[in-house]
Design a protein around this motif. Structure first.
Motif, PDB file in Angstrom:
ATOM      1  N   GLN A   5      22.496 -18.113  60.183  1.00  0.00           N
ATOM      2  CA  GLN A   5      21.234 -18.348  60.875  1.00  0.00           C
ATOM      3  C   GLN A   5      20.258 -19.106  59.990  1.00  0.00           C
ATOM      4  N   ARG A   6      20.257 -18.812  58.696  1.00  0.00           N
ATOM      5  CA  ARG A   6      19.403 -19.555  57.763  1.00  0.00           C
ATOM      6  C   ARG A   6      19.803 -21.027  57.707  1.00  0.00           C
ATOM      7  N   VAL A   7      21.102 -21.278  57.760  1.00  0.00           N
ATOM      8  CA  VAL A   7      21.593 -22.667  57.738  1.00  0.00           C
ATOM      9  C   VAL A   7      21.139 -23.399  59.001  1.00  0.00           C
ATOM     10  N   VAL A   8      21.230 -22.737  60.161  1.00  0.00           N
ATOM     11  CA  VAL A   8      20.788 -23.341  61.420  1.00  0.00           C
ATOM     12  C   VAL A   8      19.290 -23.648  61.361  1.00  0.00           C
ATOM     13  N   ILE A   9      18.514 -22.735  60.769  1.00  0.00           N
ATOM     14  CA  ILE A   9      17.077 -22.966  60.613  1.00  0.00           C
ATOM     15  C   ILE A   9      16.833 -24.148  59.676  1.00  0.00           C
ATOM     16  N   ALA A  10      17.618 -24.219  58.598  1.00  0.00           N
ATOM     17  CA  ALA A  10      17.480 -25.333  57.647  1.00  0.00           C
ATOM     18  C   ALA A  10      17.737 -26.674  58.322  1.00  0.00           C
ATOM     19  N   ILE A  11      18.760 -26.724  59.181  1.00  0.00           N
ATOM     20  CA  ILE A  11      19.058 -27.965  59.922  1.00  0.00           C
ATOM     21  C   ILE A  11      17.882 -28.324  60.828  1.00  0.00           C
ATOM     22  N   ALA A  12      17.282 -27.305  61.456  1.00  0.00           N
ATOM     23  CA  ALA A  12      16.198 -27.543  62.408  1.00  0.00           C
ATOM     24  C   ALA A  12      14.925 -28.042  61.726  1.00  0.00           C
ATOM     25  N   ILE A  13      14.635 -27.552  60.518  1.00  0.00           N
ATOM     26  CA  ILE A  13      13.362 -27.890  59.864  1.00  0.00           C
ATOM     27  C   ILE A  13      13.521 -28.982  58.812  1.00  0.00           C
ATOM     28  N   ALA A  14      14.727 -29.537  58.657  1.00  0.00           N
ATOM     29  CA  ALA A  14      14.993 -30.512  57.594  1.00  0.00           C
ATOM     30  C   ALA A  14      14.006 -31.676  57.614  1.00  0.00           C
ATOM     31  N   CYS A  15      13.625 -32.136  58.798  1.00  0.00           N
ATOM     32  CA  CYS A  15      12.746 -33.311  58.917  1.00  0.00           C
ATOM     33  C   CYS A  15      11.313 -32.938  59.295  1.00  0.00           C
ATOM     34  N   ASN A  16      10.931 -31.668  59.060  1.00  0.00           N
ATOM     35  CA  ASN A  16       9.580 -31.196  59.363  1.00  0.00           C
ATOM     36  C   ASN A  16       9.156 -31.565  60.782  1.00  0.00           C
ATOM     37  N   PRO A  17       9.818 -31.010  61.801  1.00  0.00           N
ATOM     38  CA  PRO A  17       9.520 -31.394  63.188  1.00  0.00           C
ATOM     39  C   PRO A  17       8.113 -30.992  63.618  1.00  0.00           C
ATOM     40  N   THR A  18       7.592 -31.721  64.585  1.00  0.00           N
ATOM     41  CA  THR A  18       6.290 -31.391  65.160  1.00  0.00           C
ATOM     42  C   THR A  18       6.383 -30.131  66.009  1.00  0.00           C
ATOM     43  N   LEU A  19       7.506 -29.990  66.732  1.00  0.00           N
ATOM     44  CA  LEU A  19       7.729 -28.825  67.596  1.00  0.00           C
ATOM     45  C   LEU A  19       9.080 -28.205  67.274  1.00  0.00           C
ATOM     46  N   LEU A  20       9.074 -26.902  67.048  1.00  0.00           N
ATOM     47  CA  LEU A  20      10.305 -26.159  66.775  1.00  0.00           C
ATOM     48  C   LEU A  20      10.536 -25.179  67.917  1.00  0.00           C
ATOM     49  N   ILE A  21      11.710 -25.263  68.542  1.00  0.00           N
ATOM     50  CA  ILE A  21      12.083 -24.343  69.614  1.00  0.00           C
ATOM     51  C   ILE A  21      13.064 -23.320  69.037  1.00  0.00           C
ATOM     52  N   ALA A  22      12.666 -22.061  69.039  1.00  0.00           N
ATOM     53  CA  ALA A  22      13.509 -20.990  68.518  1.00  0.00           C
ATOM     54  C   ALA A  22      14.035 -20.172  69.693  1.00  0.00           C
ATOM     55  N   ASP A  23      15.297 -20.360  70.030  1.00  0.00           N
ATOM     56  CA  ASP A  23      15.907 -19.693  71.181  1.00  0.00           C
ATOM     57  C   ASP A  23      16.590 -18.401  70.730  1.00  0.00           C
ATOM     58  N   GLU A  24      15.842 -17.306  70.802  1.00  0.00           N
ATOM     59  CA  GLU A  24      16.331 -15.989  70.379  1.00  0.00           C
ATOM     60  C   GLU A  24      17.040 -16.085  69.028  1.00  0.00           C
ATOM     61  N   PRO A  25      16.322 -16.487  67.973  1.00  0.00           N
ATOM     62  CA  PRO A  25      16.961 -16.721  66.669  1.00  0.00           C
ATOM     63  C   PRO A  25      17.450 -15.460  65.977  1.00  0.00           C
ATOM     64  N   THR A  26      17.062 -14.281  66.482  1.00  0.00           N
ATOM     65  CA  THR A  26      17.479 -13.040  65.818  1.00  0.00           C
ATOM     66  C   THR A  26      18.453 -12.218  66.659  1.00  0.00           C
ATOM     67  N   ARG A  85      15.132 -35.906  68.885  1.00  0.00           N
ATOM     68  CA  ARG A  85      15.763 -34.616  68.564  1.00  0.00           C
ATOM     69  C   ARG A  85      16.064 -34.513  67.075  1.00  0.00           C
ATOM     70  N   GLY A  86      15.664 -33.412  66.485  1.00  0.00           N
ATOM     71  CA  GLY A  86      15.893 -33.197  65.066  1.00  0.00           C
ATOM     72  C   GLY A  86      14.838 -33.824  64.186  1.00  0.00           C
ATOM     73  N   ASN A  87      14.079 -34.754  64.750  1.00  0.00           N
ATOM     74  CA  ASN A  87      13.029 -35.423  63.998  1.00  0.00           C
ATOM     75  C   ASN A  87      11.653 -34.930  64.434  1.00  0.00           C
ATOM     76  N   GLU A  88      11.326 -35.125  65.707  1.00  0.00           N
ATOM     77  CA  GLU A  88      10.055 -34.661  66.256  1.00  0.00           C
ATOM     78  C   GLU A  88      10.186 -33.267  66.887  1.00  0.00           C
ATOM     79  N   ILE A  89      11.300 -33.036  67.567  1.00  0.00           N
ATOM     80  CA  ILE A  89      11.554 -31.731  68.209  1.00  0.00           C
ATOM     81  C   ILE A  89      12.893 -31.207  67.714  1.00  0.00           C
ATOM     82  N   SER A  90      12.896 -30.002  67.175  1.00  0.00           N
ATOM     83  CA  SER A  90      14.142 -29.381  66.707  1.00  0.00           C
ATOM     84  C   SER A  90      14.329 -28.035  67.383  1.00  0.00           C
ATOM     85  N   MET A  91      15.559 -27.549  67.334  1.00  0.00           N
ATOM     86  CA  MET A  91      15.874 -26.298  68.026  1.00  0.00           C
ATOM     87  C   MET A  91      16.751 -25.400  67.165  1.00  0.00           C
TER      88      MET A  91
END
Length: 391
Positions: free
Chosen positions: A233-254, A99-105
């Protein structure tokens, strides 16, 4: 193409005082490397439960009953086992490394996803500290060596740098060393930790800068309540992509954002995908957003996938009765009156037998009330769970 994620016959239940909520009933879908799959459906159909099941974040009274979640580990480092693993068979400690490394949300509510007692920079830097600690210490050691080469450093300062250099080397060589654990008791001695935290904050600011956040150096020092909804929301996205995950799950981000900010967030996610090549599971109840963001779409109803195809084909040639009804309820230019879907969403404690949509389906047959349809391929890149197209 390589499949990054394969969800096979996933069943998740919630055990409540009223009864067992059958939230997911044999959900099946794939996500290919670098692709975007949209998961769309009404509120309460199981979209978020699907994402939490993939992340192994289902808490009691919820329980993943059966199925497989096969994940293709794209990165190769010390935590990895064979390339393709079943996430449901892994330990909690292994999942913490995933979590947060390979798969982020990207969570639905940024205000609740962020910790109010820590600064934005500390929360972004936590991803680096958990999954990129070796890189941080390598950067710290590089900076220490550069400072040691300077001639203006006096004796006490030079001794402190040499001590810090030895600590960083020790961490890189053996992070579980007994002496490191012993020295952690004395924060004033573990000077390397202060440097690592500083580097983490710098990386956090650089990440926000790459996302076009104004004045990132000041933003990382702020607390979540000091930011607007769009900035959170930008901060939450930054936390999710910080480690360049292989899979990103976006749960109604807008969700809960105004139209202007919504467009900015969607553009940001799309730009990040193009830059990093991350695969995305994009969850939304808005078919317009799905059409803009995704190449594939899975339509969900009452805990089941009823149709899966490419986005363009779904709008041009929907096959499942629920998908047809859903598209007819969307405001369209030139259409004066919208059609509503008759009936109500079923109670998942006592779901209908057979096809879960049959009580609301205008063309339901006796077979629909007795036998649950399996999702089958009806044409190239088009899968439908309906007896009208089954055998």
């Amino acid at each position: 193409m390589t499949k990054i994620l394969n969800v096979d016959a996933l069943k998740t239940n919630f055990y409540t005082y009223e009864g067992v909520v059958k939230a997911l009933d044999e959900v099946n879908f794939d996500i290919e490397k670098g692709d975007t799959l949209g998961l769309v459906g009404e509120t309460g159909c199981g979209k978020s439960v699907t994402s939490f099941s993939v992340m192994r974040l289902i808490l009691p009274p919820g329980k993943i009953e059966s199925g497989r979640i096969l994940f293709n580990l794209d990165k190769q480092d010390e935590i990895l086992q064979p390339p393709c693993i079943d996430l449901l068979q892994q330990t909690d400690s292994f999942m913490q490394k995933i979590r947060g490394n390979e798969i982020s949300m990207i969570f639905q509510e940024p205000a609740s996803a962020l910790n109010p007692v820590y600064t934005v920079g500390e929360q972004i830097a936590e991803s680096f500290l958990l999954h990129r600690k070796a890189q941080l210490y390598q950067e710290a050691l590089k900076r220490i060596n550069e400072e040691l080469k300077e001639k203006k450093i006096f004796f006490p300062g030079k001794v402190a740098l040499i001590w810090e250099s030895k600590l960083c080397s020790k961490v890189l060589k053996n992070p579980k060393s007994f002496w490191l654990k012993f020295l952690s008791i004395f924060p004033c001695i573990r000077t390397d930790k202060h440097r690592i935290k500083k580097i983490g904050m710098e990386k956090s600011a650089n990440l926000l800068r790459s996302m076009s956040v104004p004045d990132p150096d000041r933003t990382v020092q702020r607390y979540p309540h000091e930011l607007s909804g769009g900035m959170q929301q930008r901060v939450v996205i930054a936390i999710a992509i910080a480690c360049n995950p292989t899979l990103l799950i976006a749960d109604e981000p807008t969700s809960n954002l105004d139209v202007t900010i919504q467009a900015q967030i969607l553009e940001l996610i799309r730009a990040l995908k193009e830059k990093t090549g991350t695969s995305i599971l994009f969850i939304s109840h808005d078919l317009g957003v799905i059409a803009k963001m995704c190449r594939w779409v899975a339509v969900m109803y009452a805990g089941t996938i009823c149709e899966l195809t490419r986005v363009k084909e779904l709008f041009e040639k929907p096959l499942h009765p629920y998908t047809m009804a859903l598209l007819k309820s969307i405001p369209t230019a030139g259409v004066e009156r919208l059609e509503s879907i008759k009936g109500n969403v079923p109670d998942l404690i006592n779901p209908p037998s057979g096809c879960r949509f049959h009580p609301r389906c205008p063309g339901a047959r006796e077979k629909c009330t007795q036998i649950k349809p399996k999702i089958e391929k009806v044409s190239e890149n088009h899968f439908v769970a309906c007896h009208f197209y089954g055998t």
